[in-house]
Design an enzyme around this catalytic site. Sequence first.
Site, PDB file in Angstrom:
ATOM      1  N   HIS A   6       0.926  -1.042  -0.357  1.00 12.94           N
ATOM      2  CA  HIS A   6      -0.118  -0.217  -0.326  1.00 12.94           C
ATOM      3  C   HIS A   6       0.402   1.892   0.491  1.00 12.94           C
ATOM      4  CE1 HIS A   6       1.890  -0.585   3.743  1.00 12.94           C
ATOM      5  NE2 HIS A   6       1.023   0.863   4.368  1.00 12.94           N
TER       6      HIS A   6
HETATM    7  C1  UD1 Z   1      -1.242   5.945   5.857  1.00 17.60           C
HETATM    8  C2  UD1 Z   1       0.187   6.459   5.723  1.00 17.60           C
HETATM    9  C3  UD1 Z   1       1.460   5.516   6.136  1.00 17.60           C
HETATM   10  C4  UD1 Z   1       0.909   4.094   6.639  1.00 17.60           C
HETATM   11  C5  UD1 Z   1      -0.831   4.345   6.422  1.00 17.60           C
HETATM   12  C6  UD1 Z   1      -0.886   2.799   7.216  1.00 17.60           C
HETATM   13  C7  UD1 Z   1       1.027   8.574   5.916  1.00 17.60           C
HETATM   14  C8  UD1 Z   1       1.514   9.643   4.557  1.00 17.60           C
HETATM   15  N1  UD1 Z   1       0.910   7.682   5.373  1.00 17.60           N
HETATM   16  O1  UD1 Z   1      -0.772   5.312   4.529  1.00 17.60           O
HETATM   17  O2  UD1 Z   1       2.387   5.546   6.616  1.00 17.60           O
HETATM   18  O3  UD1 Z   1       1.616   2.700   6.454  1.00 17.60           O
HETATM   19  O4  UD1 Z   1      -1.433   4.846   6.742  1.00 17.60           O
HETATM   20  O5  UD1 Z   1      -2.216   2.101   6.724  1.00 17.60           O
HETATM   21  O6  UD1 Z   1       0.515   8.971   6.908  1.00 17.60           O
HETATM   22  N2  UD1 Z   1      -8.646   5.533   2.458  1.00 17.60           N
HETATM   23  C9  UD1 Z   1      -9.719   5.417   2.442  1.00 17.60           C
HETATM   24  N3  UD1 Z   1     -10.351   4.643   3.915  1.00 17.60           N
HETATM   25  C10 UD1 Z   1      -9.415   4.626   4.823  1.00 17.60           C
HETATM   26  C11 UD1 Z   1      -7.835   5.609   4.482  1.00 17.60           C
HETATM   27  C12 UD1 Z   1      -7.684   5.914   2.948  1.00 17.60           C
HETATM   28  O7  UD1 Z   1     -10.557   4.747   1.496  1.00 17.60           O
HETATM   29  O8  UD1 Z   1     -10.230   4.950   6.329  1.00 17.60           O
HETATM   30  C13 UD1 Z   1      -7.592   5.730   1.367  1.00 17.60           C
HETATM   31  C14 UD1 Z   1      -8.079   7.259   0.101  1.00 17.60           C
HETATM   32  O9  UD1 Z   1      -8.756   7.403  -0.851  1.00 17.60           O
HETATM   33  C15 UD1 Z   1      -7.173   8.167   0.404  1.00 17.60           C
HETATM   34  C16 UD1 Z   1      -5.783   6.356   0.538  1.00 17.60           C
HETATM   35  O10 UD1 Z   1      -6.408   5.514   0.805  1.00 17.60           O
HETATM   36  O11 UD1 Z   1      -6.700   8.867  -0.148  1.00 17.60           O
HETATM   37  C17 UD1 Z   1      -4.767   7.062   1.273  1.00 17.60           C
HETATM   38  O12 UD1 Z   1      -4.967   7.445   2.622  1.00 17.60           O
HETATM   39  P1  UD1 Z   1      -3.832   7.987   3.203  1.00 17.60           P
HETATM   40  O13 UD1 Z   1      -4.120   8.189   4.911  1.00 17.60           O
HETATM   41  O14 UD1 Z   1      -3.378   9.494   3.270  1.00 17.60           O
HETATM   42  O15 UD1 Z   1      -2.264   7.062   3.428  1.00 17.60           O
HETATM   43  P2  UD1 Z   1      -2.567   5.798   3.401  1.00 17.60           P
HETATM   44  O16 UD1 Z   1      -1.676   5.123   2.128  1.00 17.60           O
HETATM   45  O17 UD1 Z   1      -3.363   4.999   4.399  1.00 17.60           O
HETATM   46  N1  UDP Z   2      -3.489  -5.637   8.940  1.00 18.15           N
HETATM   47  C1  UDP Z   2      -4.406  -5.832   9.409  1.00 18.15           C
HETATM   48  N2  UDP Z   2      -5.047  -6.019   8.900  1.00 18.15           N
HETATM   49  C2  UDP Z   2      -5.129  -6.188   7.456  1.00 18.15           C
HETATM   50  C3  UDP Z   2      -3.451  -5.814   7.536  1.00 18.15           C
HETATM   51  C4  UDP Z   2      -2.527  -5.127   7.680  1.00 18.15           C
HETATM   52  O1  UDP Z   2      -5.100  -5.924  11.148  1.00 18.15           O
HETATM   53  O2  UDP Z   2      -5.377  -6.313   6.194  1.00 18.15           O
HETATM   54  C5  UDP Z   2      -2.374  -4.993  10.477  1.00 18.15           C
HETATM   55  C6  UDP Z   2      -1.111  -5.501  10.287  1.00 18.15           C
HETATM   56  O3  UDP Z   2      -1.548  -7.091  10.961  1.00 18.15           O
HETATM   57  C7  UDP Z   2       0.080  -4.414  10.698  1.00 18.15           C
HETATM   58  C8  UDP Z   2      -0.423  -3.587  10.897  1.00 18.15           C
HETATM   59  O4  UDP Z   2      -1.982  -3.845  10.146  1.00 18.15           O
HETATM   60  O5  UDP Z   2      -0.341  -4.832  12.545  1.00 18.15           O
HETATM   61  C9  UDP Z   2       0.079  -2.356   9.558  1.00 18.15           C
HETATM   62  O6  UDP Z   2      -0.663  -2.170   9.207  1.00 18.15           O
HETATM   63  P1  UDP Z   2      -0.240  -1.013   7.227  1.00 18.15           P
HETATM   64  O7  UDP Z   2       1.048  -2.013   6.936  1.00 18.15           O
HETATM   65  O8  UDP Z   2      -1.517  -0.796   6.970  1.00 18.15           O
HETATM   66  O9  UDP Z   2       0.974   0.249   7.731  1.00 18.15           O
HETATM   67  P2  UDP Z   2       2.836   0.095   8.399  1.00 18.15           P
HETATM   68  O10 UDP Z   2       2.875  -1.199   8.958  1.00 18.15           O
HETATM   69  O11 UDP Z   2       3.587   0.004   6.388  1.00 18.15           O
HETATM   70  O12 UDP Z   2       2.592   1.852   8.415  1.00 18.15           O
END
Ligand code: UD1
Ligand code: UDP
Length: 360
Positions: free
Chosen positions: A206
């Site tokens: 992601h």
């Molecule tokens: C964010 C973090 C990333 C982390 C990830 C965990 C930053 C810069 N990035 O990335 O480091 O690994 O969270 O999962 O803070 N969206 C939804 N529903 C939600 C949230 C997001 O549909 O509840 C979609 C939207 O299209 C949005 C996109 O995901 O534009 C990105 O969401 P955003 O929170 O900006 O960044 P993540 O990719 O989730």
């Molecule tokens: N995770 C979850 N369900 C999923 C995918 C990930 O509960 O379908 C959990 C996973 O166990 C881990 C956390 O989400 O603890 C990691 O989050 P993510 O990969 O979104 O973010 P990152 O660690 O890269 O910031």
Amino acid sequence: MKTAVVLGTRPEIIKMSPVIRECQAKGLDCFILHSGQHYSHNLDRVFFAQLELPEPKYNLEVGSGSHAEEMGKMLIGIEKVLQQEKPDVVLAEGDTNTVLASALAAAKLHIKVGHVEAGLRSYDRKMPEEINRVLTDHCSDYLFAPTEETRLTLVGEGIAGEKIFVTGNTIVDAVYQNLKIANSSEVNAMKELHLQPKRYFLVTIHREENVDNPGRFTGILEGLNRIAHKFGMPVIYPIHPRSKARMSEFGLQANRVRFVEPVDFLSFLQLESSARLILTDSGGVQEESCILNVPCVTLRDNTERPETIKIGSNILAGAYPDRIVECSRKMLSANNDWRQPFGDGKAGERIVRIIMESSV
Ligand code: UD1
Ligand code: UDP
């Protein structure tokens, strides 16, 4: 002493859960401030419910946007709450926009900042997470470093040694606290997805640098198609909404990959612990695979978790199909007998003890 726990995304909820539980156990005056960066049920509410966390006292509902939009709204909202609540310390975990916004807002109000998971570095400033980690560390008062390596990194950057505490990573607490529950719970993700233990690969991708780049995302999906074919195992990908949106925007497909919706934490722990191999660009998943002794192929060119590479639980494959196949082959013959370097599962206790002791 009043403590504000600020969080906003899936990994922060999971990794702060042991700290929140410990604050409750110690009867600390503590409240949760949710930025609303994640808001979809399966990235947010599901974790509060399953981990039995108290409701956030505030939710800023900032939602999604560009980095500046998200950060700007968060800074304004967090500042207001902090001015009203006047906590003595703000705790934030990791490297998301929510973390940097909370650290900046608090530091400028002269409220102490505690950064959980301090000192991680990918040395890749193109990653938004790297900017967030570096800046957060440099305006924090308590730096809770998960490992000795991360402590040394912080010292090397000129941060005063007395601010740094090696606590272990709270992900170990979260895995230990929830794996037993996962194994004895009614949740049965394997059965639901018709999977056999050690007969499938688990994938999560992601990160912005991968999924927002059509070339890299195409390379990764091609690599996943190839391993599904070559090793004859189902490849299961609980797809993050960001990645789903980009696949449709760029018109990408991966016919041999099984896409499912993101799952709850207990289900994900079950899927991870029974996987034959994990392929990911997630920070938390690299750690969990290491803790669960399941080999990991990281679909990035660098990692801020080099401890995993050093002990042989993880390998970097980038976004190149041939290399993804080669690294998967290599990790499939790993011994899986490494000892995880992220601590003893008591990081949450240590963190809360440190902030309590320093307030007397
Ligand atoms: C964010 C973090 C990333 C982390 C990830 C965990 C930053 C810069 N990035 O990335 O480091 O690994 O969270 O999962 O803070 N969206 C939804 N529903 C939600 C949230 C997001 O549909 O509840 C979609 C939207 O299209 C949005 C996109 O995901 O534009 C990105 O969401 P955003 O929170 O900006 O960044 P993540 O990719 O989730
Ligand atoms: N995770 C979850 N369900 C999923 C995918 C990930 O509960 O379908 C959990 C996973 O166990 C881990 C956390 O989400 O603890 C990691 O989050 P993510 O990969 O979104 O973010 P990152 O660690 O890269 O910031």
